[in-house]
Design a protein around this motif. Structure first.
Motif, PDB file in Angstrom:
ATOM      1  N   VAL A   1     -15.136   6.042  11.903  1.00  0.00           N
ATOM      2  CA  VAL A   1     -13.760   6.392  12.254  1.00  0.00           C
ATOM      3  C   VAL A   1     -13.668   6.872  13.699  1.00  0.00           C
ATOM      4  N   GLU A   2     -14.642   7.670  14.136  1.00  0.00           N
ATOM      5  CA  GLU A   2     -14.570   8.230  15.497  1.00  0.00           C
ATOM      6  C   GLU A   2     -14.706   7.184  16.597  1.00  0.00           C
ATOM      7  N   THR A   3     -15.019   5.922  16.247  1.00  0.00           N
ATOM      8  CA  THR A   3     -15.125   4.866  17.256  1.00  0.00           C
ATOM      9  C   THR A   3     -13.960   3.886  17.196  1.00  0.00           C
ATOM     10  N   LEU A   4     -13.050   4.059  16.262  1.00  0.00           N
ATOM     11  CA  LEU A   4     -11.949   3.108  16.094  1.00  0.00           C
ATOM     12  C   LEU A   4     -10.905   3.304  17.185  1.00  0.00           C
ATOM     13  N   GLU A   5     -10.712   2.249  17.948  1.00  0.00           N
ATOM     14  CA  GLU A   5      -9.721   2.265  19.027  1.00  0.00           C
ATOM     15  C   GLU A   5      -9.365   0.830  19.356  1.00  0.00           C
ATOM     16  N   THR A   6      -8.247   0.666  19.998  1.00  0.00           N
ATOM     17  CA  THR A   6      -7.864  -0.633  20.517  1.00  0.00           C
ATOM     18  C   THR A   6      -6.858  -0.427  21.640  1.00  0.00           C
ATOM     19  N   GLY A   7      -6.728  -1.444  22.474  1.00  0.00           N
ATOM     20  CA  GLY A   7      -5.753  -1.413  23.550  1.00  0.00           C
ATOM     21  C   GLY A   7      -5.358  -2.830  23.913  1.00  0.00           C
ATOM     22  N   GLU A   8      -4.111  -2.986  24.310  1.00  0.00           N
ATOM     23  CA  GLU A   8      -3.646  -4.308  24.718  1.00  0.00           C
ATOM     24  C   GLU A   8      -2.420  -4.156  25.613  1.00  0.00           C
ATOM     25  N   ILE A   9      -2.155  -5.194  26.367  1.00  0.00           N
ATOM     26  CA  ILE A   9      -0.947  -5.239  27.191  1.00  0.00           C
ATOM     27  C   ILE A   9       0.130  -5.939  26.373  1.00  0.00           C
ATOM     28  N   VAL A  10       1.269  -5.270  26.273  1.00  0.00           N
ATOM     29  CA  VAL A  10       2.406  -5.826  25.557  1.00  0.00           C
ATOM     30  C   VAL A  10       3.619  -5.805  26.476  1.00  0.00           C
ATOM     31  N   SER A  11       4.667  -6.475  26.077  1.00  0.00           N
ATOM     32  CA  SER A  11       5.912  -6.462  26.842  1.00  0.00           C
ATOM     33  C   SER A  11       6.914  -5.586  26.102  1.00  0.00           C
ATOM     34  N   GLU A  12       7.473  -4.623  26.804  1.00  0.00           N
ATOM     35  CA  GLU A  12       8.530  -3.775  26.255  1.00  0.00           C
ATOM     36  C   GLU A  12       9.704  -3.793  27.227  1.00  0.00           C
ATOM     37  N   HIS A  13      10.834  -4.219  26.733  1.00  0.00           N
ATOM     38  CA  HIS A  13      12.050  -4.324  27.548  1.00  0.00           C
ATOM     39  C   HIS A  13      11.795  -5.186  28.785  1.00  0.00           C
ATOM     40  N   GLY A  14      10.984  -6.243  28.596  1.00  0.00           N
ATOM     41  CA  GLY A  14      10.702  -7.185  29.668  1.00  0.00           C
ATOM     42  C   GLY A  14       9.681  -6.712  30.688  1.00  0.00           C
ATOM     43  N   LYS A  15       9.034  -5.577  30.433  1.00  0.00           N
ATOM     44  CA  LYS A  15       8.052  -5.044  31.380  1.00  0.00           C
ATOM     45  C   LYS A  15       6.700  -4.886  30.696  1.00  0.00           C
ATOM     46  N   PRO A  16       5.611  -5.112  31.452  1.00  0.00           N
ATOM     47  CA  PRO A  16       4.287  -4.953  30.841  1.00  0.00           C
ATOM     48  C   PRO A  16       3.923  -3.476  30.648  1.00  0.00           C
ATOM     49  N   VAL A  17       3.362  -3.202  29.468  1.00  0.00           N
ATOM     50  CA  VAL A  17       2.950  -1.846  29.105  1.00  0.00           C
ATOM     51  C   VAL A  17       1.568  -1.953  28.471  1.00  0.00           C
ATOM     52  N   TYR A  18       0.687  -1.039  28.843  1.00  0.00           N
ATOM     53  CA  TYR A  18      -0.617  -0.982  28.187  1.00  0.00           C
ATOM     54  C   TYR A  18      -0.500  -0.018  27.025  1.00  0.00           C
ATOM     55  N   ARG A  19      -0.825  -0.483  25.813  1.00  0.00           N
ATOM     56  CA  ARG A  19      -0.808   0.345  24.610  1.00  0.00           C
ATOM     57  C   ARG A  19      -2.256   0.631  24.211  1.00  0.00           C
ATOM     58  N   TYR A  20      -2.543   1.873  23.922  1.00  0.00           N
ATOM     59  CA  TYR A  20      -3.880   2.299  23.505  1.00  0.00           C
ATOM     60  C   TYR A  20      -3.731   3.222  22.309  1.00  0.00           C
ATOM     61  N   ILE A  21      -4.664   3.107  21.374  1.00  0.00           N
ATOM     62  CA  ILE A  21      -4.648   3.991  20.213  1.00  0.00           C
ATOM     63  C   ILE A  21      -6.081   4.271  19.791  1.00  0.00           C
ATOM     64  N   ARG A  22      -6.327   5.528  19.438  1.00  0.00           N
ATOM     65  CA  ARG A  22      -7.662   5.982  19.018  1.00  0.00           C
ATOM     66  C   ARG A  22      -7.518   6.792  17.735  1.00  0.00           C
ATOM     67  N   ALA A  23      -8.298   6.430  16.722  1.00  0.00           N
ATOM     68  CA  ALA A  23      -8.250   7.134  15.439  1.00  0.00           C
ATOM     69  C   ALA A  23      -8.728   8.571  15.590  1.00  0.00           C
ATOM     70  N   ILE A  24      -8.118   9.465  14.831  1.00  0.00           N
ATOM     71  CA  ILE A  24      -8.529  10.865  14.769  1.00  0.00           C
ATOM     72  C   ILE A  24      -9.072  11.108  13.358  1.00  0.00           C
ATOM     73  N   PRO A  25     -10.377  11.374  13.244  1.00  0.00           N
ATOM     74  CA  PRO A  25     -10.927  11.643  11.912  1.00  0.00           C
ATOM     75  C   PRO A  25     -10.580  13.057  11.449  1.00  0.00           C
ATOM     76  N   ALA A  26     -10.416  13.217  10.149  1.00  0.00           N
ATOM     77  CA  ALA A  26     -10.171  14.543   9.573  1.00  0.00           C
ATOM     78  C   ALA A  26     -11.473  15.325   9.597  1.00  0.00           C
ATOM     79  N   GLY A  27     -11.485  16.413  10.351  1.00  0.00           N
ATOM     80  CA  GLY A  27     -12.651  17.283  10.423  1.00  0.00           C
ATOM     81  C   GLY A  27     -12.453  18.518   9.568  1.00  0.00           C
ATOM     82  N   ASP A  28     -13.458  19.376   9.566  1.00  0.00           N
ATOM     83  CA  ASP A  28     -13.385  20.593   8.744  1.00  0.00           C
ATOM     84  C   ASP A  28     -12.149  21.428   9.052  1.00  0.00           C
TER      85      ASP A  28
END
Length: 188
Positions: free
Chosen positions: A114-141
């Motif tokens: 879980v602590e290594t799960l991430e992704t990123g990509e360039i998408v178009s939002e309102h006609g403009k390029p945006v880099y989207r990134y997301i990283r999983a947060i594992p449930a810790g103690d």
């Protein structure tokens, strides 16, 4: 010969785009991810010093303040989201984030850490390029003190959670499960 030239151009463009994506991911990680241990540290310090109930304002107010400060510093939209929200106004994922979180759940079920799960990509939002990134947060103690099985939370904590979060769906986690994710939108 012309087809080989076009194929070579396409290949080099693909390699350049992959290098750009790697650079965006690396820079995003470097600037955004340090906020996660800060939030976890604040939570842990508060739980140890004052108890679990006292940590509710840390998660509800101080963590979002840290994220807003980082957003102001970088110019990026940075937030925490989850498929099981505690605060729906602040933590509900958009369609892209929900799709990534669902994919993370599948990848984790297939054995990825879980602590290594991430992704990123360039998408178009309102006609403009945006880099989207997301990283999983594992449930810790420290997370499980408020996000573990609902029947294990003590009565004063349950009362305060109900008071602060009347639409809470963020319990029932076990250690290492995907609690949610840190998500970033960077205008390009």
């Amino acid at each position: 010969m012309r087809h080989m030239f076009i194929a070579a151009l396409a290949l080099s463009a693909g390699i350049a785009q992959a290098a750009d994506l790697d650079a965006l991911k690396s820079e995003t990680r470097q600037k955004a991810l340090p906020v996660l241990p800060k939030v976890a540290g604040m939570m842990k310090e508060t739980v140890v010093a004052e108890g679990t109930v006292a940590a509710i304002p840390v998660c509800k107010e101080k963590a979002p303040q840290l994220l807003r400060a980082l957003s102001a510093e970088t110019g990026w939209d940075i937030r925490r989201v989850s498929l099981k929200t505690r605060n729906p106004q602040r933590g509900t994922p958009d369609v892209w984030e929900a799709r990534q979180l669902a994919d993370f759940n599948i990848r984790a079920a297939n054995g990825e850490k879980v602590e290594t799960l991430e992704t990123g990509e360039i998408v178009s939002e309102h006609g403009k390029p945006v880099y989207r990134y997301i990283r999983a947060i594992p449930a810790g103690d420290v997370c499980l003190a408020c996000h573990g099985a609902a029947d294990t939370l003590d009565a004063p904590l349950r009362e305060q959670l109900a008071r602060h979060y009347p639409d809470d769906r963020a319990t029932g986690y076990t250690k290492g499960q995907i609690r949610g994710a840190l998500t970033v939108k960077r205008p390009l």
